[in-house]
Write a protein that holds these residues in place. Structure first.
Motif, short mmCIF file in Angstrom:
data_model
loop_
_atom_site.label_atom_id
_atom_site.label_comp_id
_atom_site.label_asym_id
_atom_site.label_seq_id
_atom_site.Cartn_x
_atom_site.Cartn_y
_atom_site.Cartn_z
N ARG A 109 51.68 22.05 -13.90
CA ARG A 109 50.96 23.30 -13.65
C ARG A 109 49.54 23.06 -13.18
NH1 ARG A 109 53.20 27.67 -17.80
NH2 ARG A 109 52.66 29.01 -16.08
N ASN A 110 48.90 22.00 -13.66
CA ASN A 110 47.47 21.81 -13.40
C ASN A 110 47.18 20.64 -12.47
OD1 ASN A 110 46.84 23.94 -15.22
ND2 ASN A 110 47.19 22.54 -16.92
N ALA A 111 48.06 20.41 -11.52
CA ALA A 111 47.84 19.31 -10.58
C ALA A 111 46.59 19.60 -9.76
CB ALA A 111 49.06 19.15 -9.68
N ASP A 112 45.63 18.71 -9.83
CA ASP A 112 44.35 18.91 -9.14
C ASP A 112 44.24 17.89 -8.01
OD1 ASP A 112 41.84 19.93 -8.58
OD2 ASP A 112 40.84 18.57 -9.98
N ASN A 113 45.06 18.07 -7.00
CA ASN A 113 45.12 17.17 -5.87
C ASN A 113 45.11 18.01 -4.61
OD1 ASN A 113 47.07 15.94 -3.76
ND2 ASN A 113 46.36 14.17 -4.94
N PHE A 114 44.33 17.60 -3.60
CA PHE A 114 44.21 18.42 -2.40
C PHE A 114 45.56 18.62 -1.71
CE2 PHE A 114 44.32 14.47 -0.11
CZ PHE A 114 44.77 14.81 1.17
N TYR A 115 46.42 17.61 -1.72
CA TYR A 115 47.73 17.75 -1.08
C TYR A 115 48.56 18.83 -1.76
CZ TYR A 115 52.51 16.75 0.30
OH TYR A 115 53.79 16.88 0.76
N PHE A 116 48.64 18.78 -3.08
CA PHE A 116 49.43 19.75 -3.82
C PHE A 116 48.84 21.16 -3.70
CE2 PHE A 116 50.81 15.90 -6.24
CZ PHE A 116 52.11 15.91 -5.74
#
Length: 161
Positions: A109-116
């Motif tokens: 839920r909290n993926a902090d990646n520019f791609y995602f």
């Protein structure tokens, strides 16, 4: 090239080609001839876990299974790596689309990646259209560059309070 290099090249090439197949199928089949199966994905029934749209999982799995089987049980071993590329793309699609974006299972839920963030935003833009016409962002793992630029820009901005 060695056999393993050829096999790996076929696997990677098939995986990458599946993004093109998925884009074309999504735009022209799911939002075209088979909209009746895809419509409930855009007009979600919150009381149901499954959608008619889930049949596309089976439709896409069949060529992969056939290639895997023919590659294992015939002299055409390259078909195995084509089937593996299709299957790995299907797994990636499931993880990104069903689990990460639509949160059918409450993880990542909290993926902090520019791609995602870019692919999640592009998919939201796709879902703002509730009917089969006027859609945008039909890709899954690769979306228009503007979403990547926007996600990178947002990541580089200092947080304000």
């Amino acid at each position: 090239m060695n056999f393993w290099q050829i096999d790996l090249s076929i696997l990677i090439g098939t995986f990458l080609a599946m993004e093109v197949v998925a884009w074309l199928t999504h735009k022209y089949v799911m939002h075209g001839l088979l909209w009746t199966l895809h419509e409930d994905h855009h007009k979600k029934n919150p009381s149901s876990f499954f959608e008619k749209n889930d049949y596309f999982f089976l439709i896409f799995a069949i060529p992969g299974i056939i290639c895997l089987a023919l590659g294992l049980y015939t002299a055409h071993h390259l078909l195995f790596f084509i089937g593996l590329g299709i299957t790995l793309y299907g797994f990636a699609y499931f993880m990104v689309h069903d689990i990460f974006i639509h949160q059918r299972f409450k993880i990542f839920r909290n993926a902090d990646n520019f791609y995602f963030k870019a692919i999640r935003r592009a998919h939201k833009m796709h879902h703002k259209h509730l009917d089969k016409e006027d859609g945008e962002c039909f890709g899954m793992l690769w979306v228009p560059m503007r979403y990547f630029r926007d996600a990178l820009k947002a990541k580089q901005l200092p947080e304000t309070k």
